[in-house]
Scaffold this motif. Structure first.
Motif, short mmCIF file in Angstrom:
data_model
loop_
_atom_site.label_atom_id
_atom_site.label_comp_id
_atom_site.label_asym_id
_atom_site.label_seq_id
_atom_site.Cartn_x
_atom_site.Cartn_y
_atom_site.Cartn_z
N ARG A 1 0.81 -1.22 0.00
CA ARG A 1 0.00 0.00 0.00
C ARG A 1 0.84 1.27 0.00
O ARG A 1 0.33 2.34 -0.27
N LEU B 1 3.42 4.03 -4.51
CA LEU B 1 2.55 4.89 -5.32
C LEU B 1 2.66 4.55 -6.80
O LEU B 1 1.70 4.67 -7.56
N TYR B 2 3.88 4.18 -7.22
CA TYR B 2 4.13 3.93 -8.64
C TYR B 2 5.23 2.89 -8.75
O TYR B 2 6.24 2.96 -8.04
N THR C 1 10.32 3.10 -9.06
CA THR C 1 9.44 2.86 -7.93
C THR C 1 9.37 4.13 -7.08
O THR C 1 10.41 4.70 -6.75
N ARG D 1 7.65 5.45 -3.49
CA ARG D 1 7.06 4.90 -2.28
C ARG D 1 6.85 5.99 -1.24
O ARG D 1 7.67 6.88 -1.09
N THR D 2 5.74 5.90 -0.51
CA THR D 2 5.53 6.78 0.64
C THR D 2 6.02 6.07 1.89
O THR D 2 6.14 4.84 1.92
N LEU E 1 8.79 10.48 1.32
CA LEU E 1 8.60 10.04 -0.06
C LEU E 1 9.96 9.65 -0.61
O LEU E 1 10.93 10.40 -0.45
#
Length: 177
Positions: free
Chosen positions: A17, A20-21, A27, A29-30, A73
């Protein structure tokens, strides 16, 4: 009497989850870390203030509540050549309600935490390199002997939780065999 709840096992892998992409070698990611701590201290610092500075009227019994949020991020771009370009940005939002162990209270800050860019890849001879520039957490091995940190608490809030870690390392190089 025993009561048990059990879920059915899932055979399909759940998507991450926090991603994000993720396509074409890129890639994004949060990240999210958080903490909430209720503290009640009695006889702080062995009540030395009563003995050494009684006129200071330092209260050795105190309670406070502290919290922090650390959103971030990051990205990673892998190229066909084996080179990887990566980076991260994050901040810490912290606050303490009440008077903490150092008699500072109702205070907090939002500060940058990690902000760095890096390159990782291979060189002939079986060596790999990882070079990054910026502020990031440094931890060698488990971090028991060598790791960095930044000042938490005082006017920044979240004294006991100590969420700040990435303010020391500015440039580093790694060479592995």
């Amino acid at each position: 009497m025993n009561v048990a709840l059990q879920g059915a096992p899932s055979h399909a892998q759940q998507p991450d989850r926090m991603v994000l992409y993720d396509a074409n070698g890129t890639t994004v990611r949060t990240h999210l870390q958080y903490g909430l701590n209720a503290v009640a201290e009695q006889n702080l610092f062995w009540d030395l203030a009563t003995v050494t500075a009684p006129s200071a009227n330092f209260d050795a019994d105190t309670e406070w509540l502290e919290l922090y949020l650390k959103p971030g991020l990051s990205f990673e771009r892998q190229f066909d050549t084996g080179l990887t370009f990566y980076g991260k940005v994050s901040a810490v939002v912290s606050y303490s309600w009440g008077r903490d162990a150092f008699d500072t209270g109702n205070t907090g800050r939002t500060t940058p935490e990690e902000y760095f860019l890096g390159l990782r890849g291979d060189v002939p001879g079986g060596l790999t390199y990882d070079v990054s520039v910026g502020a990031r957490e440094l931890k060698l091995g488990t971090g028991m002997l060598i790791s960095n940190g930044a000042t938490s608490g005082f006017e920044r809030g979240a004294l006991k939780l100590g969420p700040r870690k990435g303010q020391v390392a500015l440039i580093w190089h790694h060479w592995f065999t």
